[in-house]
Write a protein that holds these residues in place. Sequence first.
Motif, PDB file in Angstrom:
ATOM      1  N   SER A  83     -70.267  89.668 105.481  1.00  0.00           N
ATOM      2  CA  SER A  83     -68.983  90.263 105.095  1.00  0.00           C
ATOM      3  C   SER A  83     -69.024  90.702 103.639  1.00  0.00           C
ATOM      4  O   SER A  83     -68.488  91.759 103.278  1.00  0.00           O
ATOM      5  CB  SER A  83     -67.853  89.255 105.310  1.00  0.00           C
ATOM      6  N   VAL A  86     -70.935  93.974 103.297  1.00  0.00           N
ATOM      7  CA  VAL A  86     -70.140  95.135 103.707  1.00  0.00           C
ATOM      8  C   VAL A  86     -69.154  95.510 102.603  1.00  0.00           C
ATOM      9  O   VAL A  86     -68.981  96.689 102.268  1.00  0.00           O
ATOM     10  CB  VAL A  86     -69.392  94.843 105.019  1.00  0.00           C
ATOM     11  N   SER A 107     -76.962  95.132 105.679  1.00  0.00           N
ATOM     12  CA  SER A 107     -75.701  95.824 105.431  1.00  0.00           C
ATOM     13  C   SER A 107     -75.464  96.896 106.484  1.00  0.00           C
ATOM     14  O   SER A 107     -74.357  97.040 107.024  1.00  0.00           O
ATOM     15  CB  SER A 107     -75.710  96.447 104.032  1.00  0.00           C
ATOM     16  N   GLN A 111     -72.394  97.081 109.276  1.00  0.00           N
ATOM     17  CA  GLN A 111     -71.495  98.236 109.222  1.00  0.00           C
ATOM     18  C   GLN A 111     -71.441  98.964 110.558  1.00  0.00           C
ATOM     19  O   GLN A 111     -70.479  99.687 110.845  1.00  0.00           O
ATOM     20  CB  GLN A 111     -71.945  99.191 108.114  1.00  0.00           C
TER      21      GLN A 111
END
Length: 238
Positions: A83, A86, A107, A111
């Motif tokens: 998290s 992101v 990442s 996403q």
Amino acid sequence: MPGYFRRLISLRLNPPRLIPFGLIPAAILLLAVSAPVLAAAEETPEAALRQVQTAIDTNDAALLEKYVDVGRIAQRGVDAFMSDLVARPPKAVSGGGETLPLLAMLSSAVQSGAQSQTAQTVKMLVAEETRKFVVWGVASGNFSGKPVKKERKATDGGLFSPLFADASVSRKELRGVKSVARDGDKATASVMLFDHGSERAYPVDLALTRREAGNWQVTDVTNAAALISAIRKEAENR
């Protein structure tokens, strides 16, 4: 001998109450069973946290996993880490070697959708690598400050082991256990985790659960998101 006859008549009318020999063991057993039994002292959350430190100090990975649900905490930590990736993608100038491409891949995977099959698979792999790193850190003696095994190489782990290449493998010490609150089979505690490598202390908020075996186990780090964000910023500012 009137006195003799009086005693004889008295004995016949009131014979002494003798306990048959065979009943003596039964009587002893009955007393033993009915006697109050001293129960073993109930373990407390504070005692469980002391056992965590003992596991670290004695390089006892099995004891660590008894008192810390390493797999669950690794999974929760990876969720928070993903998290954070992101929300704040890795900088192009950060990391080195294989680390930066891996961070970019993580990442990108998240996403694509936190619940996507790709994201879930990546999370599972990173969580397992995290669990292995923690268990290795204890078993190897690195986290106690008394290494007994060779340095861990990237090839000792899986695809994501380079993520831990720069992680501190120095002694870890729980300091200042405080704010322990217990509610039935649940408890919370706040501790300071001091890393002798970075010489930094991190505030850690823990959740503990009492297991069926009677021992308390750390089952969550409730401020994992804040810790991961702070540690990432430290790494970027080095």
